[in-house]
Design a protein around this motif. Structure first.
Motif, PDB file in Angstrom:
ATOM      1  N   GLY A 101     -20.707  92.529 -34.972  1.00 56.42           N
ATOM      2  CA  GLY A 101     -21.531  93.024 -33.886  1.00 56.42           C
ATOM      3  C   GLY A 101     -22.637  93.974 -34.321  1.00 56.42           C
ATOM      4  O   GLY A 101     -23.807  93.790 -33.957  1.00 56.42           O
ATOM      5  N   PRO A 102     -22.332  95.027 -35.122  1.00 56.38           N
ATOM      6  CA  PRO A 102     -23.361  96.001 -35.494  1.00 56.38           C
ATOM      7  C   PRO A 102     -24.480  95.447 -36.370  1.00 56.38           C
ATOM      8  O   PRO A 102     -25.442  96.163 -36.650  1.00 56.38           O
ATOM      9  CB  PRO A 102     -22.553  97.066 -36.269  1.00 56.38           C
ATOM     10  CG  PRO A 102     -21.164  96.944 -35.751  1.00 56.38           C
ATOM     11  CD  PRO A 102     -20.981  95.480 -35.518  1.00 56.38           C
ATOM     12  N   SER A 103     -24.395  94.196 -36.782  1.00 60.63           N
ATOM     13  CA  SER A 103     -25.461  93.613 -37.593  1.00 60.63           C
ATOM     14  C   SER A 103     -26.646  93.170 -36.744  1.00 60.63           C
ATOM     15  O   SER A 103     -27.691  92.795 -37.282  1.00 60.63           O
ATOM     16  CB  SER A 103     -24.927  92.407 -38.388  1.00 60.63           C
ATOM     17  OG  SER A 103     -24.602  91.332 -37.516  1.00 60.63           O
ATOM     18  N   SER A 104     -26.502  93.235 -35.411  1.00 62.11           N
ATOM     19  CA  SER A 104     -27.566  92.799 -34.515  1.00 62.11           C
ATOM     20  C   SER A 104     -28.057  93.942 -33.649  1.00 62.11           C
ATOM     21  O   SER A 104     -27.259  94.770 -33.165  1.00 62.11           O
ATOM     22  CB  SER A 104     -27.065  91.667 -33.616  1.00 62.11           C
ATOM     23  OG  SER A 104     -28.015  91.365 -32.609  1.00 62.11           O
ATOM     24  N   CYS A 121     -25.983 104.366 -51.378  1.00 62.82           N
ATOM     25  CA  CYS A 121     -26.135 104.069 -49.952  1.00 62.82           C
ATOM     26  C   CYS A 121     -27.490 104.561 -49.457  1.00 62.82           C
ATOM     27  O   CYS A 121     -28.193 103.850 -48.723  1.00 62.82           O
ATOM     28  CB  CYS A 121     -25.003 104.729 -49.179  1.00 62.82           C
ATOM     29  SG  CYS A 121     -25.125 104.566 -47.387  1.00 62.82           S
ATOM     30  N   VAL A 122     -27.879 105.768 -49.853  1.00 62.96           N
ATOM     31  CA  VAL A 122     -29.181 106.315 -49.465  1.00 62.96           C
ATOM     32  C   VAL A 122     -30.297 105.388 -49.909  1.00 62.96           C
ATOM     33  O   VAL A 122     -31.215 105.068 -49.147  1.00 62.96           O
ATOM     34  CB  VAL A 122     -29.375 107.721 -50.064  1.00 62.96           C
ATOM     35  CG1 VAL A 122     -30.824 108.183 -49.932  1.00 62.96           C
ATOM     36  CG2 VAL A 122     -28.435 108.720 -49.392  1.00 62.96           C
ATOM     37  N   LEU A 129     -32.361  97.470 -47.517  1.00 65.41           N
ATOM     38  CA  LEU A 129     -31.488  96.409 -48.031  1.00 65.41           C
ATOM     39  C   LEU A 129     -30.339  96.152 -47.055  1.00 65.41           C
ATOM     40  O   LEU A 129     -30.039  96.979 -46.194  1.00 65.41           O
ATOM     41  CB  LEU A 129     -30.932  96.787 -49.401  1.00 65.41           C
ATOM     42  CG  LEU A 129     -31.957  97.133 -50.479  1.00 65.41           C
ATOM     43  CD1 LEU A 129     -31.250  97.477 -51.791  1.00 65.41           C
ATOM     44  CD2 LEU A 129     -32.931  95.980 -50.688  1.00 65.41           C
ATOM     45  N   SER A 130     -29.701  95.027 -47.208  1.00 66.91           N
ATOM     46  CA  SER A 130     -28.552  94.680 -46.362  1.00 66.91           C
ATOM     47  C   SER A 130     -27.483  94.010 -47.215  1.00 66.91           C
ATOM     48  O   SER A 130     -27.038  92.904 -46.926  1.00 66.91           O
ATOM     49  CB  SER A 130     -28.975  93.760 -45.210  1.00 66.91           C
ATOM     50  OG  SER A 130     -29.869  94.403 -44.338  1.00 66.91           O
ATOM     51  N   GLN A 135     -25.052  98.858 -44.765  1.00 70.34           N
ATOM     52  CA  GLN A 135     -26.503  98.936 -44.912  1.00 70.34           C
ATOM     53  C   GLN A 135     -27.225  98.193 -43.791  1.00 70.34           C
ATOM     54  O   GLN A 135     -28.240  98.663 -43.276  1.00 70.34           O
ATOM     55  CB  GLN A 135     -26.927  98.391 -46.274  1.00 70.34           C
ATOM     56  CG  GLN A 135     -26.538  99.268 -47.442  1.00 70.34           C
ATOM     57  CD  GLN A 135     -27.098  98.770 -48.760  1.00 70.34           C
ATOM     58  OE1 GLN A 135     -27.881  97.814 -48.793  1.00 70.34           O
ATOM     59  NE2 GLN A 135     -26.703  99.392 -49.853  1.00 70.34           N
ATOM     60  N   ARG A 136     -26.722  97.040 -43.427  1.00 75.02           N
ATOM     61  CA  ARG A 136     -27.348  96.256 -42.365  1.00 75.02           C
ATOM     62  C   ARG A 136     -27.313  97.020 -41.044  1.00 75.02           C
ATOM     63  O   ARG A 136     -28.314  97.083 -40.309  1.00 75.02           O
ATOM     64  CB  ARG A 136     -26.647  94.898 -42.215  1.00 75.02           C
ATOM     65  CG  ARG A 136     -27.105  94.083 -41.009  1.00 75.02           C
ATOM     66  CD  ARG A 136     -28.599  93.803 -41.031  1.00 75.02           C
ATOM     67  NE  ARG A 136     -29.028  93.110 -39.805  1.00 75.02           N
ATOM     68  CZ  ARG A 136     -30.291  92.944 -39.453  1.00 75.02           C
ATOM     69  NH1 ARG A 136     -31.263  93.415 -40.220  1.00 75.02           N
ATOM     70  NH2 ARG A 136     -30.583  92.310 -38.336  1.00 75.02           N
TER      71      ARG A 136
END
Length: 224
Positions: A101-104, A121-122, A129-130, A135-136
């Motif tokens: 879900g959180p990818s959209s 991560c930073v 990047l994903s 990251q996405r």
């Protein structure tokens, strides 16, 4: 609560040292009655295992999360009580699930808190990047103009990382180094952890009582 009504905070846990910070933020969100979508990176599972002895497993995430949240920053198990109701407001997404879900951007969320955030991560978030769901989800949070708080846990900081932190600030994120203060009268490691977690929740606008706030009077930290 139906999916249409539910608007969680996404909490991403990266591989930096500082898993007690993440546990304190998660407890604070749940105490405040918030819903949480949790993304635990592969690297952070190694850190969690090293710092707490807890193996976070996708197939048993709820049980492992309870043990993690009940543990104090000093490593003592059973320090905090975590109710079934609180755990029921947490949804876990595997870090490799790029269809989650959180990818959209159409997925309803209040924002995202990355605690702790490693320099890798930073860099990944600053560059857009994903490579994984963490990251996405951060990229989606930025493009949707939602609140993104990045609690960086590293020292010293290289020039390249400093540039990436500036890029995150310019993109609208709150860059929040995991730097505890002492004016709140800390007497235990948990107090220092809770101060950082409280500042993360402050940046997100989530009410809490994790630390004593500055009231404009000197010496308050030394009083009971």
């Amino acid at each position: 609560m139906s999916q249409q009504q539910r608007r969680p905070w996404i909490v991403g846990v990266s591989g930096a040292s500082g898993t007690p910070f993440a546990a304190s933020v998660l407890r604070g969100l749940l105490v405040a009655g918030e819903s949480v979508d949790l993304v635990v990176s592969r690297a952070s599972r190694l850190t969690l295992l090293d710092e707490t002895g807890i193996a976070f497993r996708d197939a048993h995430w709820r049980e492992d999360l309870r043990v993690w949240l009940e543990r104090g920053a000093d490593g003592k198990p059973g320090t905090f009580a975590v109710s079934d109701d609180a755990l029921g407001r947490v949804r876990h997404w595997a870090a490799g699930d790029l269809a989650a879900g959180p990818s959209s951007g159409s997925y309803p969320a209040k924002g995202m808190l990355i605690v702790p955030a490693s320099t890798a991560c930073v860099a990944g978030v600053a560059l857009g990047l994903s490579k994984d769901l963490l990251q996405r989800a951060a990229s989606v949070t930025l493009k949707e103009r939602r609140k993104l708080v990045v609690a960086v846990r590293e020292t010293p900081l290289s020039g390249q990382t400093l540039k990436q932190m500036v890029a995150l600030d310019e993109a609208g994120a709150v860059v929040l180094p995991a730097s505890p203060a002492f004016y709140a009268g800390a007497t235990h490691i948990q107090d220092l952890v809770d101060f950082v977690a409280g500042r993360v929740l402050d940046a997100a606008g989530v009410p809490h009582q994790l630390y004593r706030r500055w009231e404009g009077e000197l010496g308050g930290g030394s009083r009971e």
